[in-house]
Design a protein around this motif. Structure first.
Motif, PDB file in Angstrom:
ATOM      1  N   GLY A 102      -7.667   5.714  31.643  1.00  0.00           N
ATOM      2  CA  GLY A 102      -8.203   4.619  32.002  1.00  0.00           C
ATOM      3  C   GLY A 102      -7.270   3.546  32.259  1.00  0.00           C
ATOM      4  O   GLY A 102      -7.496   2.754  33.151  1.00  0.00           O
TER       5      GLY A 102
ATOM      6  N   GLN B 227      -3.810   3.957  32.842  1.00  0.00           N
ATOM      7  CA  GLN B 227      -2.597   4.251  33.513  1.00  0.00           C
ATOM      8  C   GLN B 227      -2.855   4.919  35.104  1.00  0.00           C
ATOM      9  O   GLN B 227      -2.157   4.782  35.938  1.00  0.00           O
ATOM     10  CB  GLN B 227      -1.824   5.512  32.966  1.00  0.00           C
ATOM     11  CG  GLN B 227      -1.055   4.902  31.639  1.00  0.00           C
ATOM     12  CD  GLN B 227      -0.344   5.741  31.032  1.00  0.00           C
ATOM     13  OE1 GLN B 227      -0.197   6.897  31.685  1.00  0.00           O
ATOM     14  NE2 GLN B 227       0.176   5.635  29.960  1.00  0.00           N
ATOM     15  N   ALA B 228      -4.190   5.522  35.281  1.00  0.00           N
ATOM     16  CA  ALA B 228      -4.415   6.128  36.241  1.00  0.00           C
ATOM     17  C   ALA B 228      -5.485   5.594  37.123  1.00  0.00           C
ATOM     18  O   ALA B 228      -6.506   4.979  36.877  1.00  0.00           O
ATOM     19  CB  ALA B 228      -4.895   7.818  35.973  1.00  0.00           C
ATOM     20  N   THR B 229      -5.290   5.650  38.699  1.00  0.00           N
ATOM     21  CA  THR B 229      -6.320   5.294  39.421  1.00  0.00           C
ATOM     22  C   THR B 229      -6.631   6.569  40.354  1.00  0.00           C
ATOM     23  O   THR B 229      -6.253   7.688  40.122  1.00  0.00           O
ATOM     24  CB  THR B 229      -5.803   4.421  40.523  1.00  0.00           C
ATOM     25  OG1 THR B 229      -4.669   5.045  41.275  1.00  0.00           O
ATOM     26  CG2 THR B 229      -5.077   3.120  39.795  1.00  0.00           C
ATOM     27  N   PRO B 230      -7.906   6.683  40.998  1.00  0.00           N
ATOM     28  CA  PRO B 230      -8.241   7.763  41.847  1.00  0.00           C
ATOM     29  C   PRO B 230      -7.200   8.324  42.711  1.00  0.00           C
ATOM     30  O   PRO B 230      -7.280   9.619  43.076  1.00  0.00           O
ATOM     31  CB  PRO B 230      -9.474   7.279  42.294  1.00  0.00           C
ATOM     32  CG  PRO B 230     -10.034   6.265  41.540  1.00  0.00           C
ATOM     33  CD  PRO B 230      -8.735   5.575  41.080  1.00  0.00           C
ATOM     34  N   GLU B 231      -6.193   7.427  43.228  1.00  0.00           N
ATOM     35  CA  GLU B 231      -5.250   7.956  43.974  1.00  0.00           C
ATOM     36  C   GLU B 231      -4.100   8.550  43.347  1.00  0.00           C
ATOM     37  O   GLU B 231      -3.199   9.354  43.851  1.00  0.00           O
ATOM     38  CB  GLU B 231      -4.627   6.777  44.814  1.00  0.00           C
ATOM     39  CG  GLU B 231      -5.582   6.296  45.784  1.00  0.00           C
ATOM     40  CD  GLU B 231      -6.650   5.426  45.143  1.00  0.00           C
ATOM     41  OE1 GLU B 231      -6.253   4.623  44.163  1.00  0.00           O
ATOM     42  OE2 GLU B 231      -7.854   5.455  45.547  1.00  0.00           O
ATOM     43  N   THR B 232      -3.978   8.339  41.960  1.00  0.00           N
ATOM     44  CA  THR B 232      -2.882   8.769  41.123  1.00  0.00           C
ATOM     45  C   THR B 232      -3.058  10.635  41.178  1.00  0.00           C
ATOM     46  O   THR B 232      -3.909  11.177  40.710  1.00  0.00           O
ATOM     47  CB  THR B 232      -3.033   8.509  39.762  1.00  0.00           C
ATOM     48  OG1 THR B 232      -3.052   7.206  39.622  1.00  0.00           O
ATOM     49  CG2 THR B 232      -1.874   9.096  38.622  1.00  0.00           C
TER      50      THR B 232
ATOM     51  N   LYS C 209     -13.706  10.240  34.831  1.00  0.00           N
ATOM     52  CA  LYS C 209     -12.640   8.863  35.038  1.00  0.00           C
ATOM     53  C   LYS C 209     -12.438   9.257  36.585  1.00  0.00           C
ATOM     54  O   LYS C 209     -11.789   7.953  37.117  1.00  0.00           O
ATOM     55  CB  LYS C 209     -11.550   9.146  34.585  1.00  0.00           C
ATOM     56  CG  LYS C 209     -11.508   9.217  32.748  1.00  0.00           C
ATOM     57  CD  LYS C 209     -11.614   7.791  32.195  1.00  0.00           C
ATOM     58  CE  LYS C 209     -11.721   8.065  30.868  1.00  0.00           C
ATOM     59  NZ  LYS C 209     -12.103   6.780  30.189  1.00  0.00           N
ATOM     60  N   GLU C 210     -13.275   9.691  37.303  1.00  0.00           N
ATOM     61  CA  GLU C 210     -13.286  10.055  38.785  1.00  0.00           C
ATOM     62  C   GLU C 210     -11.864  10.340  39.399  1.00  0.00           C
ATOM     63  O   GLU C 210     -11.288   9.636  40.211  1.00  0.00           O
ATOM     64  CB  GLU C 210     -13.805   8.788  39.452  1.00  0.00           C
ATOM     65  CG  GLU C 210     -15.223   8.512  39.056  1.00  0.00           C
ATOM     66  CD  GLU C 210     -15.806   7.277  39.768  1.00  0.00           C
ATOM     67  OE1 GLU C 210     -15.188   6.618  40.524  1.00  0.00           O
ATOM     68  OE2 GLU C 210     -17.041   7.279  39.651  1.00  0.00           O
ATOM     69  N   LEU C 211     -10.974  10.769  38.616  1.00  0.00           N
ATOM     70  CA  LEU C 211      -9.731  11.559  38.821  1.00  0.00           C
ATOM     71  C   LEU C 211      -9.792  12.813  39.387  1.00  0.00           C
ATOM     72  O   LEU C 211      -9.528  13.626  38.645  1.00  0.00           O
ATOM     73  CB  LEU C 211      -8.688  11.197  37.534  1.00  0.00           C
ATOM     74  CG  LEU C 211      -8.807  10.126  36.845  1.00  0.00           C
ATOM     75  CD1 LEU C 211      -7.717  10.035  35.678  1.00  0.00           C
ATOM     76  CD2 LEU C 211      -8.209   8.591  37.826  1.00  0.00           C
TER      77      LEU C 211
ATOM     78  N   ASN D  59      -7.650  13.687  42.033  1.00  0.00           N
ATOM     79  CA  ASN D  59      -6.343  14.242  42.766  1.00  0.00           C
ATOM     80  C   ASN D  59      -5.464  14.899  41.964  1.00  0.00           C
ATOM     81  O   ASN D  59      -4.496  14.605  41.003  1.00  0.00           O
ATOM     82  CB  ASN D  59      -5.626  12.821  43.224  1.00  0.00           C
ATOM     83  CG  ASN D  59      -4.418  13.109  44.287  1.00  0.00           C
ATOM     84  OD1 ASN D  59      -4.307  14.306  44.675  1.00  0.00           O
ATOM     85  ND2 ASN D  59      -3.440  11.900  44.544  1.00  0.00           N
TER      86      ASN D  59
END
Length: 129
Positions: free
Chosen positions: A84, A86-91, A116-118, A120
């Motif tokens: 939550g 460190q990461a964004t959906p683009e990571t 977390k909508e991750l 990628n």
């Protein structure tokens, strides 16, 4: 009865101990320098390397079903908190899952990443010989 005079030090046991310690230090240093969690990856016919546009976030599960984020051991709860922050959906997230790991841990990890909508993701595998 007289005692034998102690003039010399027997170096053989000392050398044996030092050689064993040297072997342990060299083995440990190898794992530390590689900075890797030992994971026996499954094989696949088509293996693609992730793009190097940005530094990917690596998540690993070893054969003992321990979870690692960027080389640090974490629990599934700690992983959720850290992702939550460190990461964004683009990571780009690279998954390194040992082939001996219990499938349930992989499912829990994927479920956490979905919440977390991750999306990628890149799952690392070895090229078949």
């Amino acid at each position: 009865m007289s005692m034998k005079r102690f003039d010399q030090i027997n170096m053989i046991p000392f050398i044996d101990i030092m050689l064993v310690l040297l072997a342990i230090v060299l083995t440990t240093a190898t794992f530390i320098s590689q900075g890797m969690i030992p994971v026996d990856l499954p094989t696949a016919e088509q293996v693609s390397e992730p793009s190097q546009d940005e530094e990917p976030l690596e998540i690993a599960i070893n054969a003992q079903n321990q979870l690692f984020l960027a080389g640090d051991a974490v629990t599934i709860e700690q992983l959720g908190e850290k992702l939550g922050a460190q990461a964004t959906p683009e990571t780009l997230i690279v998954l390194r899952i040992d082939k001996a790991a219990v499938f349930e841990h992989f499912v829990k990890l994927i479920d956490l990443l979905k919440t977390k909508e991750l999306n990628n993701l890149s799952i690392q595998a070895q090229q078949e010989p």
